[in-house]
Design an enzyme around this catalytic site. Structure first.
Site, PDB file in Angstrom:
ATOM      1  N   HIS A   1       8.006  25.656  42.165  1.00 31.67           N
ATOM      2  CA  HIS A   1       9.318  25.230  41.661  1.00 31.67           C
ATOM      3  C   HIS A   1       9.555  23.752  41.939  1.00 31.67           C
ATOM      4  CE1 HIS A   1      10.988  29.593  41.519  1.00 31.67           C
ATOM      5  NE2 HIS A   1      10.420  29.232  40.394  1.00 31.67           N
TER       6      HIS A   1
ATOM      7  N   GLU B   1      10.078  35.147  42.767  1.00 35.44           N
ATOM      8  CA  GLU B   1       9.460  35.951  43.837  1.00 35.44           C
ATOM      9  C   GLU B   1      10.179  37.295  43.987  1.00 35.44           C
ATOM     10  OE1 GLU B   1       9.126  34.079  47.769  1.00 35.44           O
ATOM     11  OE2 GLU B   1       9.406  36.070  48.638  1.00 35.44           O
TER      12      GLU B   1
ATOM     13  N   THR C   1      10.652  35.103  51.028  1.00 35.03           N
ATOM     14  CA  THR C   1       9.981  34.252  52.020  1.00 35.03           C
ATOM     15  C   THR C   1      10.710  32.933  52.295  1.00 35.03           C
ATOM     16  OG1 THR C   1       8.666  33.276  50.260  1.00 35.03           O
ATOM     17  CG2 THR C   1       7.664  35.104  51.475  1.00 35.03           C
TER      18      THR C   1
ATOM     19  N   SER D   1      13.989  27.416  45.992  1.00 29.43           N
ATOM     20  CA  SER D   1      14.837  28.129  46.944  1.00 29.43           C
ATOM     21  C   SER D   1      14.827  27.436  48.305  1.00 29.43           C
ATOM     22  CB  SER D   1      14.352  29.577  47.070  1.00 29.43           C
ATOM     23  OG  SER D   1      15.004  30.222  48.119  1.00 29.43           O
TER      24      SER D   1
ATOM     25  N   SER E   1       7.752  22.572  47.927  1.00 24.38           N
ATOM     26  CA  SER E   1       7.069  22.310  46.647  1.00 24.38           C
ATOM     27  C   SER E   1       7.221  20.853  46.209  1.00 24.38           C
ATOM     28  CB  SER E   1       7.617  23.256  45.573  1.00 24.38           C
ATOM     29  OG  SER E   1       9.030  23.281  45.608  1.00 24.38           O
TER      30      SER E   1
HETATM   31  S1  SF4 Z   1       3.815  29.224  52.345  1.00 27.44           S
HETATM   32 FE1  SF4 Z   1       4.827  28.122  50.628  1.00 27.44          FE
HETATM   33  S2  SF4 Z   1       4.282  29.286  48.780  1.00 27.44           S
HETATM   34 FE2  SF4 Z   1       3.873  30.600  50.566  1.00 27.44          FE
HETATM   35  S3  SF4 Z   1       5.715  31.797  50.848  1.00 27.44           S
HETATM   36 FE3  SF4 Z   1       5.943  29.950  52.128  1.00 27.44          FE
HETATM   37  S4  SF4 Z   1       7.020  28.469  50.845  1.00 27.44           S
HETATM   38 FE4  SF4 Z   1       6.261  30.081  49.478  1.00 27.44          FE
END
Ligand code: SF4
Length: 306
Positions: free
Chosen positions: A41, A126, A164, A223, A266
């Site tokens: 994202h 997600e 997450t 997020s 991200s």
């Molecule tokens: S490590 Fe990065 S891609 Fe994986 S759940 Fe956490 S924020 Fe999302």
């Protein structure tokens, strides 16, 4: 003005893996290469890949039969995977292993006969993927009030999972309320909020007392970036979320002594540097990096592009 640059910030192991997987897939398999949902994202990352020949879709029917399709870091439900296979698509799965872990927990709880409550944000890629992991409907809660609205018997066999990338404090409050209403509710053996989300929030909270204002680099549909800005605001500091330096309003920083700069999982470091340079030029600011925690997590690339 001082710029307090938080570390860790920016790309996490899951985003690194997904971005490298897509780069390699384009190099190995050529274009067009289809991606189910945005690979991560971040507007800048997505636009960059679009320019290289990636085509982002939100519907499997938009992908020509037999084409190459990558799943984004946010993962997909089994129904989407089955639809892709029925269409004869060649799948490259760049789901973050920490999202896949939540998928496996969901499947395990469902097998054991639990009713699953998912703490997360409605409509997030997600969350859609996680809710699709089991046949029985999951109960999505976004707030303490949603927990109060749950219409499950007091003795129900309940397990809970979380997205997450939530605010750790908000998620804890929601889970606490769930445990008050359903003391028997069972959580995953290991926390679902990922290490990268926790570390970025922890760094922000630790440095917040030293700052008068916070700048978060990340996209609005990210997020964990949005949560960083919220955590700063809840900590009593004005916080601004920007995609790139062009969105900065100098008025936010006028008269301030210290700005805390961080970035969502991200957001590429190049965008952080661009924002820091802009603040240095406009405010003659000095830069101090503050490392609150070291990260050395790495995830393997999908087999198809190794
Ligand atoms: S490590 Fe990065 S891609 Fe994986 S759940 Fe956490 S924020 Fe999302």
């Amino acid at each position: 003005m001082r710029i307090l640059l938080a570390a860790p910030r920016g790309f996490c192991a899951g985003v690194n893996m997904a971005v490298e997987a897509l780069d390699r897939a384009i190099a190995l398999l050529g274009t067009p290469l289809y991606v189910y949902h945005e690979i991560v994202h971040n507007r800048h990352v997505v636009d960059d890949f679009r320019a290289k020949g990636a085509i982002f879709v939100d519907d499997i029917e938009q992908v020509p039969v037999g084409a190459n399709l990558m799943y984004s870091a946010h993962g997909v439900s089994p129904a989407i995977h089955e639809a892709a296979l029925r269409r004869g698509l060649k799948v490259i799965d760049a789901t973050c292993p920490l999202v896949r872990k939540v998928h496996l927990e969901a499947a395990r709880f469902a097998r054991l006969g639990y009713t699953i409550v998912l703490v997360g944000h409605r409509g997030h890629d997600e969350v859609i993927g996680t809710m699709g992991q089991v046949a029985e409907p999951m109960h999505l809660v976004e707030s303490v009030e949603d927990v109060d609205q749950l219409d499950l018997p007091a003795s129900a066999k309940i397990a809970y999972l979380t997205q997450t990338t939530l605010s750790v404090d908000d998620a804890n409050q929601i889970i606490e309320r769930l445990r008050v209403r359903y003391p028997q509710a069972l959580g995953a053996a290991k926390e679902d909020i990922c290490y990268a989300t926790q570390n970025r929030q922890e760094a922000l909270k630790r440095l917040l007392p030293k700052a008068d204002v916070v700048l978060v680099i990340g996209s609005r549909n990210s997020s964990n970036s949005t949560r960083l800005a919220e955590v700063a605001q809840e900590g009593g500091r004005p916080a601004y979320l920007v995609d790139h330096a062009g969105e900065i309003d100098d008025g936010w920083f006028r008269g301030k002594q210290a700005v805390l700069v961080t970035a969502g999982a991200s957001a590429p470091e190049a965008l952080v540097s661009e924002c820091v340079n802009r603040l240095r030029q406009r405010f003659d600011a000095s830069v101090e990096e503050h490392t609150v925690r070291h990260e050395d997590v790495e995830f393997a690339l999908p087999l198809e592009v190794r």
